[in-house]
Enzyme design. Structure first.
Site, PDB file in Angstrom:
ATOM      1  N   GLU A 205       0.809  -1.217   0.000  1.00 42.92           N
ATOM      2  CA  GLU A 205       0.000   0.000   0.000  1.00 42.92           C
ATOM      3  C   GLU A 205       0.846   1.273   0.000  1.00 42.92           C
ATOM      4  O   GLU A 205       0.353   2.366   0.266  1.00 42.92           O
ATOM      5  CB  GLU A 205      -0.956  -0.031   1.196  1.00 42.92           C
ATOM      6  CG  GLU A 205      -1.913  -1.216   1.102  1.00 42.92           C
ATOM      7  CD  GLU A 205      -2.803  -1.371   2.314  1.00 42.92           C
ATOM      8  OE1 GLU A 205      -2.774  -0.482   3.192  1.00 42.92           O
ATOM      9  OE2 GLU A 205      -3.525  -2.374   2.390  1.00 42.92           O
ATOM     10  N   GLU A 285      -8.768   1.620  13.973  1.00 45.45           N
ATOM     11  CA  GLU A 285      -9.546   0.655  13.188  1.00 45.45           C
ATOM     12  C   GLU A 285      -9.232  -0.756  13.664  1.00 45.45           C
ATOM     13  O   GLU A 285      -8.078  -1.071  13.949  1.00 45.45           O
ATOM     14  CB  GLU A 285      -9.187   0.813  11.711  1.00 45.45           C
ATOM     15  CG  GLU A 285      -9.822  -0.205  10.779  1.00 45.45           C
ATOM     16  CD  GLU A 285      -9.269  -0.098   9.365  1.00 45.45           C
ATOM     17  OE1 GLU A 285      -9.301  -1.105   8.641  1.00 45.45           O
ATOM     18  OE2 GLU A 285      -8.789   0.994   8.985  1.00 45.45           O
ATOM     19  N   ASP A 312     -13.934  -2.605  10.657  1.00 45.84           N
ATOM     20  CA  ASP A 312     -13.664  -3.139   9.316  1.00 45.84           C
ATOM     21  C   ASP A 312     -14.018  -4.619   9.295  1.00 45.84           C
ATOM     22  O   ASP A 312     -15.095  -5.003   8.850  1.00 45.84           O
ATOM     23  CB  ASP A 312     -12.195  -2.911   8.946  1.00 45.84           C
ATOM     24  CG  ASP A 312     -11.801  -3.579   7.629  1.00 45.84           C
ATOM     25  OD1 ASP A 312     -12.707  -3.933   6.847  1.00 45.84           O
ATOM     26  OD2 ASP A 312     -10.597  -3.752   7.371  1.00 45.84           O
ATOM     27  N   LYS A 337     -15.536  -1.142   2.228  1.00 50.60           N
ATOM     28  CA  LYS A 337     -14.792  -1.806   1.156  1.00 50.60           C
ATOM     29  C   LYS A 337     -15.806  -2.477   0.240  1.00 50.60           C
ATOM     30  O   LYS A 337     -16.508  -3.398   0.662  1.00 50.60           O
ATOM     31  CB  LYS A 337     -13.830  -2.846   1.731  1.00 50.60           C
ATOM     32  CG  LYS A 337     -12.700  -2.262   2.565  1.00 50.60           C
ATOM     33  CD  LYS A 337     -11.880  -3.380   3.197  1.00 50.60           C
ATOM     34  CE  LYS A 337     -10.666  -2.840   3.939  1.00 50.60           C
ATOM     35  NZ  LYS A 337      -9.954  -3.911   4.686  1.00 50.60           N
ATOM     36  N   SER A 367      -5.466  -4.169  -0.303  1.00 53.94           N
ATOM     37  CA  SER A 367      -4.024  -4.318  -0.527  1.00 53.94           C
ATOM     38  C   SER A 367      -3.718  -4.581  -1.996  1.00 53.94           C
ATOM     39  O   SER A 367      -2.735  -4.091  -2.540  1.00 53.94           O
ATOM     40  CB  SER A 367      -3.471  -5.460   0.331  1.00 53.94           C
ATOM     41  OG  SER A 367      -3.510  -5.109   1.685  1.00 53.94           O
TER      42      SER A 367
END
Length: 428
Positions: A205, A285, A312, A337, A367
């Protein structure tokens, strides 16, 4: 009405060299939409299923020809003749066609590719940008970037347990200025690491993964880089972390090898409280494991009014799991996401549910990314206020930032950038 005349999928590669699905949708009026689906490294067990071929003779089992065939041989025939503007109808039909709770028959990677390509074709048909088509006249908020600049956990091979250390340049007057601030901190961080003779290669990333001795050393190093860039930690630039705690959760305990400590949920909460006191952390997170609901409730009671607590793996962009969190008083933010849930409609439903209950939403990459910039448009269209899409390194991350710069230019004086006000549900 404009009918879909063709749907076509192919196997392409993501930023990690793994296969993924690209889908193109064509309409009778000549419009076309194309989308490429991302892929995660650390994935929640409750995510929609990313269909892989598991044929070790191709891409070490990671091929996606089955998902591609599901689009070309089944979904395509079903959608020919469908109104391209019927996004909700198409998405609901794809869910029904799959027939499973987690999209495991057709694959979330097949379904999402089609869903996004349909939206892009509809936008093209209207002569609109994707953010305009999804958000209408109200989609105008540029997000604060959550920039991953130091890595540990599953994203690195070092002594750091926390998976991502991010900066949030809240002090800029607009997105362009905030992106510059974040970029300058990133470059200064590289210089700090170089001066210590630490590795400055970047990971998936775009963040650095040096061999630091502890989680706190990572935080201290970031604070140093912020100051060297000429900015004030806690004012111009805040810090966010993604612990990805499910990755080190074993037998009801949190095994943080880098700290040489095994912690209970209560001890993890105290650990985070200490970090928040010592460093300018505004967001945590996945601070606890994806099914540690009781621990999450305590964490929210202790820190939920002071900092952003993002679910998440806990929520996986799923309305049912988010609703449970809302009812229990768990977290105050959701990470979004698109491939965790598998359709644009379900993604927008999750964002809307979060907003209705005072939760913030952070639009996120994975990723394994590509040149696809959909999440930049979704962030603006939904006025989410935050985007997590890596550092200012690697084209697969930069392309999202560049798309946001273009959108800000297009919006001109109507563009909104909230900065620190994006954390509207915090009391401090």
């Amino acid at each position: 009405m404009s009918s879909i005349i063709d749907v076509y999928a192919r196997e392409v590669l993501d930023s990690r060299g793994n296969p993924t699905v690209e889908v193109e949708v064509y309409t009778e009026a000549g419009a076309m939409g194309s989308a490429i689906v991302p892929s995660g490294a650390s994935t929640g067990v409750h995510e929609a299923v990313e269909l892989r071929d598991n044929d070790e003779k191709r891409f070490l089992g990671k091929g996606v020809e089955t998902a591609v065939d599901n689009v070309n041989l089944e979904i395509a025939d079903e959608l020919v003749g469908w109104d391209v503007f019927d996004q909700v109808g198409i998405d609901n039909y794809l869910i029904e066609l799959d027939g499973t709770e987690n999209k495991s028959r057709l694959g979330a990677n097949a379904i999402l590719g089609v869903s996004l390509a349909v939206a892009k074709a509809a936008a093209d048909e209207n002569g609109q940008r994707l953010f305009e088509y999804i958000g209408g006249v109200n989609g105008k908020t540029l997000p604060v970037p959550m920039m991953n600049i130091l890595n540990g956990g599953q994203h690195a091979d070092n002594n750091v347990d926390i998976q991502e250390f991010m900066i949030m340049p809240v002090g800029g007057e607009n997105f362009k200025e905030s992106l510059r601030i974040g970029t300058e901190v990133f470059h200064n961080l590289k210089n700090v690491l170089k001066s210590r003779k630490l590795n400055t290669a970047v990971g998936d990333e775009g963040g650095f993964a040096p061999n630091l001795e502890s989680n706190e050393e990572a935080l201290q190093t970031i604070v140093e880089a912020i100051k060297k860039a000429g900015y004030e930690p806690g004012k111009d630039v805040m810090i966010a972390i993604d612990a990805a705690a499910s990755e080190f959760y074993e037998d009801g305990k949190y095994n943080m090898a880098g700290d040489n400590a095994v912690r209970t949920s209560d001890e993890m909460i105290e650990y985070y409280k200490n970090l928040v006191e010592k460093y300018p952390i505004i967001s945590i997170e996945d601070g606890l494991a994806e099914d540690d609901w009781d621990g999450w409730k305590k964490l929210t009671q202790e820190l939920g009014s002071k900092i952003q607590l993002v679910g998440d793996d806990l929520f996986v962009t799923n309305v049912k799991r988010l609703q449970k969190g809302i009812e229990m008083g768990v977290c105050n933010s959701i990470l979004i996401k698109l491939n965790q849930i598998g359709t644009l409609t379900e993604t927008l439903d999750a964002i809307e549910l979060a907003k209705r209950h005072g939760y913030t939403a952070v639009i996120s990459h994975r990723s394994g990314e590509t040149e696809d910039t959909t999440i930049a448009d979704v962030a603006v269209a939904t006025n989410a206020g935050q985007i997590k899409t890596g550092s200012t390194s690697r084209t697969d991350r930069i392309c999202k930032y560049n798309q946001l710069l273009r959108i800000e230019d297009m919006l001109e004086s109507t563009a909104v950038y909230d900065g620190i006000k994006t954390f509207y549900n915090l009391s401090k």
